[in-house]
Scaffold this motif. Structure first.
Motif: not given
Lengths: 191, 158
Positions: A153-162
């Motif tokens: 919801a705040v815009g984190l993409d896959d790599l950021e979550i990783h």
């Protein structure tokens, strides 16, 4: 939590086991220490007692915290401060809180986390990052896909979550080494 | 020395990530994390020279951390490794090690200098104590890394 002296000042660390000395280090230990951020640190010299695990952990830590792209460095640092507060690691939180402040010039965020705890009021993106870091630290087994929704919801993409996941995981590791092989030494005059 | 079964990447095999899948490609953007996560596992669980902490004891420690952390996949992996190696002897040494493991896993902030003396009293030296702590710290890392990756994998199939 107030019993713990979380601080933005530099904290030292005193080992409970004899660290390897640079004079007596084997070539393998010396090579691992030379590859660490600080060859003479008591912490890395203590870990050098088991040199093969240190030699793997140093590049792992570096890759998790400093490799470019993905989650911003400051946000990785913030996540590690949250993990360190929950796990009670005064030394780790001091080091990484100061890195966060160097990168963001926002000591007030750290002070709020120290004073009010990890539930303190934060802007939405940091709130989502802190909540994920806290839950992954405290109760990983209860997590579900729904725990990713606030990050999306705040815009984190896959790599950021990783990257966020690995920063949190790395400090599950660091806090355990730091708090059970030695203890923090507070700066003089610290409350 | 007991060798692990050939596992190209333990985390991906535990989560069930197919080679070439989106998640596998995501991890490949961080090759040093992949390499040294597996490398840490290998040197801690199957060291060339285990010193005074035996391969069976290392597997027992990893089982306990994964169980306390309630990670089913990792607990299963380490139970298989322990079964392969045969459990270490029951007794005061194993009990002392496991008490310390529970403390470091669940309440690392409560450890004290006396814990080190207790471990030394059952025959562990400085290197063994560092190795023991590294095993606990590594599996604690692995639990969080595996959990986050599994969430990303599940999100993709929804």
């Amino acid at each position: 939590m107030n019993a713990k002296r979380f601080t933005l000042e530099a904290v030292e660390w005193a080992p409970w086991l004899p660290p390897v000395t640079l004079q007596t280090a084997t070539p393998k230990q010396r090579a691992a220490l030379d590859n660490s951020p600080q060859a003479n640190s008591a912490y890395f010299r203590t870990l050098a007692n088991d040199v093969d695990s240190l030699a793997e952990r140093l590049p792992l830590f570096h890759a998790v915290m400093y490799v470019p792209r993905g989650l911003k460095r400051a946000e990785r640092e913030l996540a590690t401060v949250v993990v360190s507060i929950i796990n009670g690691c005064v030394y780790c939180s001091s080091v990484h809180a100061r890195r966060f402040v160097e990168l963001t010039k926002q000591p007030e965020i750290i002070r709020a986390l120290y004073k009010q705890g990890v539930d303190t009021k934060l802007e939405p993106r940091l709130r989502a990052i802190v909540d994920y870091a806290a839950k992954l630290t405290r109760e990983p087994a209860t997590m579900t896909v729904a725990d990713l929704a606030p990050l999306r919801a705040v815009g984190l993409d896959d790599l950021e979550i990783h990257d966020l996941t690995n920063a949190v995981a790395m400090f599950a590791n660091a806090n355990r080494l730091m708090q059970t092989l030695g203890e923090p030494v507070m700066p003089e005059g610290a409350a | 020395m007991t060798q692990l079964p050939e596992t190209a990447d333990l985390l991906e095999s535990i989560i069930g990530v197919a080679p070439g899948s989106a998640l596998s490609q995501l991890r490949a953007q961080r090759p040093d994390i992949v390499r040294h996560t597996q490398g840490s596992h290998d040197v801690l669980l199957s060291p060339v020279d285990p010193g005074g902490l035996s391969p069976a004891e290392r597997a027992l420690v990893a089982v306990r951390v994964a169980e306390i952390s309630a990670h089913v996949g990792l607990a299963g992996h380490y139970r298989s490794l322990l079964a392969e190696r045969g459990g270490p002897p029951h007794g005061e040494r194993a009990n002392t090690i496991l008490r310390h493991v529970a403390c470091v896993t669940a309440a690392p902030g409560t450890a004290s200098h006396e814990h080190i003396d207790t471990l030394r009293a059952v025959g562990l030296d400085a290197r063994d104590i560092v190795a023991l702590t590294q095993v606990v710290a590594f599996v604690s890392y692995q639990v969080r890394a595996a959990t986050g990756l599994a969430l990303l994998a599940q999100e993709k199939v929804q």
